[in-house]
Design a protein around this motif. Sequence first.
Motif, PDB file in Angstrom:
ATOM      1  N   GLY A 204     -89.261  27.709  58.905  1.00  0.00           N
ATOM      2  CA  GLY A 204     -89.276  27.440  60.339  1.00  0.00           C
ATOM      3  C   GLY A 204     -88.163  28.154  61.073  1.00  0.00           C
ATOM      4  N   ASP A 205     -87.422  27.408  61.903  1.00  0.00           N
ATOM      5  CA  ASP A 205     -86.365  28.038  62.707  1.00  0.00           C
ATOM      6  C   ASP A 205     -85.020  28.091  61.981  1.00  0.00           C
ATOM      7  OD1 ASP A 205     -85.676  25.396  62.732  1.00  0.00           O
ATOM      8  OD2 ASP A 205     -85.692  25.152  64.902  1.00  0.00           O
ATOM      9  N   LYS A 206     -85.030  27.757  60.686  1.00  0.00           N
ATOM     10  CA  LYS A 206     -83.776  27.836  59.927  1.00  0.00           C
ATOM     11  C   LYS A 206     -83.364  29.283  59.679  1.00  0.00           C
ATOM     12  CE  LYS A 206     -84.466  23.491  57.425  1.00  0.00           C
ATOM     13  NZ  LYS A 206     -84.629  22.886  56.081  1.00  0.00           N
ATOM     14  N   VAL A 207     -84.332  30.183  59.677  1.00  0.00           N
ATOM     15  CA  VAL A 207     -84.053  31.610  59.491  1.00  0.00           C
ATOM     16  C   VAL A 207     -84.894  32.403  60.469  1.00  0.00           C
ATOM     17  CG1 VAL A 207     -83.581  31.312  57.011  1.00  0.00           C
ATOM     18  CG2 VAL A 207     -85.870  31.969  57.763  1.00  0.00           C
ATOM     19  N   VAL A 208     -84.528  33.667  60.621  1.00  0.00           N
ATOM     20  CA  VAL A 208     -85.332  34.611  61.413  1.00  0.00           C
ATOM     21  C   VAL A 208     -86.000  35.555  60.426  1.00  0.00           C
ATOM     22  CG1 VAL A 208     -85.279  36.503  63.082  1.00  0.00           C
ATOM     23  CG2 VAL A 208     -83.854  34.468  63.432  1.00  0.00           C
ATOM     24  N   THR A 209     -87.305  35.733  60.560  1.00  0.00           N
ATOM     25  CA  THR A 209     -88.055  36.588  59.650  1.00  0.00           C
ATOM     26  C   THR A 209     -88.229  37.978  60.246  1.00  0.00           C
ATOM     27  OG1 THR A 209     -89.272  34.714  58.742  1.00  0.00           O
ATOM     28  CG2 THR A 209     -90.245  36.890  58.438  1.00  0.00           C
ATOM     29  N   VAL A 210     -87.822  38.968  59.490  1.00  0.00           N
ATOM     30  CA  VAL A 210     -87.993  40.368  59.908  1.00  0.00           C
ATOM     31  C   VAL A 210     -89.027  40.998  58.976  1.00  0.00           C
ATOM     32  CG1 VAL A 210     -86.870  42.600  60.232  1.00  0.00           C
ATOM     33  CG2 VAL A 210     -85.600  40.471  60.699  1.00  0.00           C
ATOM     34  N   ASP A 211     -90.150  41.408  59.539  1.00  0.00           N
ATOM     35  CA  ASP A 211     -91.210  42.007  58.728  1.00  0.00           C
ATOM     36  C   ASP A 211     -90.821  43.395  58.237  1.00  0.00           C
ATOM     37  OD1 ASP A 211     -93.007  39.872  58.876  1.00  0.00           O
ATOM     38  OD2 ASP A 211     -93.790  40.541  60.809  1.00  0.00           O
TER      39      ASP A 211
END
Length: 260
Positions: A204-211
């Motif tokens: 969720g918002d615990k991390v930022v996902t970078v594709d």
Amino acid sequence: MSAIPNRRRAAAALTAALLAPLAACGQGDTEPAASAEPQAVNLTVLAASSLTDVFKAAGAAYEKAHPGTKVTFSFAGSQELAAQVKQGAPADALVTADTRTMDGLRGETDDAKIIAKNRLVIATGKGNPFKIAALKDLADTRVKVVLAAPEVPVGRYSKEILDKQGVTVKPVSQEPNVRAVLSKVELGEADAGLVYKTDSAKSGDKVVTVDIPDTENAVASYPAATLKQSQNPEAAAAFVAWLSTPDAQKILQDAGFQQA
């Protein structure tokens, strides 16, 4: 004197005549033994850490569709699962996060079938303070990067894609599975890490996902197989086969896994 034997014979005949109907009645009243209830089956499935959440849902769905069967999962890094199999751990089926690990256990398993696929992403700390946007940004010495150990499938995939892009990363730690990598980022003990897309999405918002673009990425394949040491080979084979059915595939794809 001859009358005595005659009386004995008559008495014996009378006794036999009286007992015969009772014997016949007893035979006719005998009820057939009740058929035995089918025995409950307990399956133990060794599964890669990245399957933790989705397999809990899949297991519940399988048990509902197959009354009398209970599925218990043991999650760990694929390399740890392989070691358990080689040591003879009591289990019925195995699902790894790569084909290499499964291929190394050919003498211990039946034929394997790929049930799902996954891809890697960069998971960064909340807010992505270092503005990481690509693999090359992980080479910044200010960024604390955590990776899985090279013997772990996700660690091997990570090395593969970093080497392909000529990116040199000195990780602050090398973890035993993908969940441990993600946890380090979630807790702020690392600024970024390479994990599976499905694991990052679960944070969720615990991390930022970078594709990561497909041209720079690696595809993780998940093979499943029954173990030859299984005490429930038919039930284990039925579960492994079910993982490729539309019902199971929907659960996997809803969790972000790609179709095999």
